[in-house]
Design an enzyme around this catalytic site. Sequence first.
Site, PDB file in Angstrom:
ATOM      1  N   ARG A  83       0.497  -1.601  -0.052  1.00  0.00           N
ATOM      2  CA  ARG A  83      -0.402  -0.024  -0.290  1.00  0.00           C
ATOM      3  C   ARG A  83       0.650   1.338   0.225  1.00  0.00           C
ATOM      4  NH1 ARG A  83       2.332   1.406   3.484  1.00  0.00           N
ATOM      5  NH2 ARG A  83       0.862   3.020   3.993  1.00  0.00           N
ATOM      6  N   GLY A  84       0.209   2.574  -0.350  1.00  0.00           N
ATOM      7  CA  GLY A  84       1.300   3.410  -0.460  1.00  0.00           C
ATOM      8  C   GLY A  84       0.806   4.191  -1.597  1.00  0.00           C
ATOM      9  N   ALA A  85       0.976   5.078  -1.609  1.00  0.00           N
ATOM     10  CA  ALA A  85       0.196   5.713  -3.350  1.00  0.00           C
ATOM     11  C   ALA A  85       2.228   5.430  -3.984  1.00  0.00           C
ATOM     12  CB  ALA A  85       0.534   6.941  -3.413  1.00  0.00           C
ATOM     13  N   ARG A 141      -8.038  -0.622  -6.158  1.00  0.00           N
ATOM     14  CA  ARG A 141      -8.315   0.182  -5.887  1.00  0.00           C
ATOM     15  C   ARG A 141      -8.389   1.827  -6.011  1.00  0.00           C
ATOM     16  NH1 ARG A 141      -4.337   0.860  -0.538  1.00  0.00           N
ATOM     17  NH2 ARG A 141      -6.955   1.638   0.113  1.00  0.00           N
ATOM     18  N   GLN A 152      -1.678   2.098  10.436  1.00  0.00           N
ATOM     19  CA  GLN A 152      -0.602   1.873   8.927  1.00  0.00           C
ATOM     20  C   GLN A 152       0.434   2.556  10.899  1.00  0.00           C
ATOM     21  OE1 GLN A 152      -3.379   2.733   8.329  1.00  0.00           O
ATOM     22  NE2 GLN A 152      -4.081   1.852   6.074  1.00  0.00           N
ATOM     23  N   ASP A 206      -2.498  10.986  -1.852  1.00  0.00           N
ATOM     24  CA  ASP A 206      -2.655   9.304  -2.320  1.00  0.00           C
ATOM     25  C   ASP A 206      -2.892  10.136  -3.189  1.00  0.00           C
ATOM     26  OD1 ASP A 206      -3.406   8.622  -0.106  1.00  0.00           O
ATOM     27  OD2 ASP A 206      -3.424   7.073  -0.858  1.00  0.00           O
ATOM     28  N   ASN A 236      -5.189  12.065   1.309  1.00  0.00           N
ATOM     29  CA  ASN A 236      -4.757  11.206   1.453  1.00  0.00           C
ATOM     30  C   ASN A 236      -5.825  10.781   2.699  1.00  0.00           C
ATOM     31  OD1 ASN A 236      -2.412  10.418   2.569  1.00  0.00           O
ATOM     32  ND2 ASN A 236      -2.192  11.878   3.652  1.00  0.00           N
ATOM     33  N   LYS A 237      -4.741   9.822   3.402  1.00  0.00           N
ATOM     34  CA  LYS A 237      -5.022   8.958   4.131  1.00  0.00           C
ATOM     35  C   LYS A 237      -6.479   9.529   5.185  1.00  0.00           C
ATOM     36  CE  LYS A 237      -5.381   5.335   4.460  1.00  0.00           C
ATOM     37  NZ  LYS A 237      -5.694   4.391   4.214  1.00  0.00           N
TER      38      LYS A 237
END
Lengths: 352, 352
Positions: free
Chosen positions: B45-47, B88, B195, B236, B246-247
């Site tokens: 995960r993570g852009a 996603r 996370q 993101d 973002n998150k």
Amino acid sequence: MIRTVDYIDGRVVIIDQNRLPAELKMVEIEDYREVAEAIRTMKVRGAPALGVTAALGIALGARSIDAADFGSFYSELQNVAAEIRATRPTAVNLFWGVDRMMAAAERLQDRPVDEIKMELDRLARSMVEEDEDACRQLGRIGGELLSDGDSVLTHCNAGGLACVGYGTALGVIRGAIESGKKLRVYADETRPRLQGMRLTAWELAQDGVDVTIIADNMAGSLMRRGKIDACVVGADRIAANGDTANKIGTYTVAVLAKAHSIPIYVAAPTSTVDLTLASGDEILIEERSPEEMTHIEGCRIAPVGVPVLNPAFDVTPAELITAIVTERGIARAPYTESLARLRCIGTPLSRY
Amino acid sequence: MIRTVDYIDGRVVIIDQNRLPAELKMVEIEDYREVAEAIRTMKVRGAPALGVTAALGIALGARSIDAADFGSFYSELQNVAAEIRATRPTAVNLFWGVDRMMAAAERLQDRPVDEIKMELDRLARSMVEEDEDACRQLGRIGGELLSDGDSVLTHCNAGGLACVGYGTALGVIRGAIESGKKLRVYADETRPRLQGMRLTAWELAQDGVDVTIIADNMAGSLMRRGKIDACVVGADRIAANGDTANKIGTYTVAVLAKAHSIPIYVAAPTSTVDLTLASGDEILIEERSPEEMTHIEGCRIAPVGVPVLNPAFDVTPAELITAIVTERGIARAPYTESLARLRCIGTPLSRY
């Protein structure tokens, strides 16, 4: 309707809140030391409930003292009081409950010890009723601040489970619903102990209230999307100027509410107002065990060896608070005047 | 130094991030469908990491296609691309990674299929290197925004674990530390998937960085007490006007930062900038499974039957962002100009 805290046949009966929502388990306590332990381990929690439970602890302690004269009785009762006072530092109601019982004992010092014990028993029992009445009254008053169709955000649990019953913040929500308004509630889950998810969502769902759980970090996004009309939270201690200590994260909710021009109401009985403190800077904030952060249900979730913070409360400055709802009326800025006025209308101590 | 995503002997090798911090486990993948599954289940995960992993998935998919002519090859490759695109929706880097590979395939259409496969392999491999270089460059540039002695708040994980290595937000922190500054980091735990607690705290502690974990709802209180000097977060997707997805919870951090006059920096490679979207209103926000909220480590923590929300991201409007740090320089308001300028300096596609 099960009371969160009750006094039945000489026993303190509480709901063990650490077992919720998986299990509704009652605990019966006969020893004041177990009352202290239940407070420390948060089997019972929430400022108003702590006030009543502390008073009941003193009543149990008084019963257990085997002394013929007031001097020895009161001296032993002071030890009981010290043990109960030492459990948790932030909610002022706990100290209020103890002080009220101790003041009653002092006033009754000319009576026989057995009579004093009976009177303390009676006072503690009346505080159970009083708390429930105060919440219903507070709910009726505060319910008027909410409008039909509102979506209301609440944080932590200031519900029936934080009081004898009915609740403060959730009392306001219940009051509005009982007056015929339709509400939707968003419950912040409230890390680390998840009282919003485990307790608020549980008790509102039991009542058939439309409640949705969100993570604490989702509230801002909901506000930005226009999904929140009002916030209602409880309080653990309110200073003379209106600064309010409440569950960690309340301050963030208040900053978010201000940024989105959403009202935020603090709901608490007048026993939560501490006129001895000029401002919230003087409120002692409890730091709890790191394990509450690093573990959930016995599972470690954090990396080993990394420090965590775990302050149980934060302080919301009065200027962010739209109004403070009590059982005696609604206080608005300037709070130094409005709170002093409400706190002085027939103090609870006047009865003894 | 283990890479979060790598390409070794024709296999995609990733760290299974769902096992951290308890276990550092590598997963080797030979089938592009497993790449899609690893993205969906957030093993990776993570852009920026998603961009590279998506490209590697296309490379694996290309290898598996048994076609002699470009037409059939490309048609099958489009199926591979569709499957990876469907994993996603929010991080634009994933689409960027796929698009870059597909554009390369198209440009190479006159070459023999085997040669195209080799070239796609080479491009994907170069994107691994490129991502790491971009993060180090971004870290050097962004590190200058932080001062010696700063306490820095970060949210979620925009670290080496969100990229091939080094990180974006944590790249900025590493860049500052490598230039000799002493920093303290506060990591928001970042519910629901934690996370910040599981990944950020873990990777910073591995590097010997002074990191402390807090619950998301503690950041406001820390800011009020003057304990935070700057915030650094990842992204993101960044719209043309600077609005940043973002998150979930990033928006709340930004509102708090503004209320306390604390700078907040978004750190992201230019591949995260999506000039096709005028504003953040157009960004699709992924809603993930309720189980991520109601369960932790397989234990149910929420009452049965109560609905939960689980949006994975929120959008922070550009006006709350102090600056956007990229590998090509720092963008400041007005972002529509500054981002377009940075995005156009030699686009990554220019190589093919």
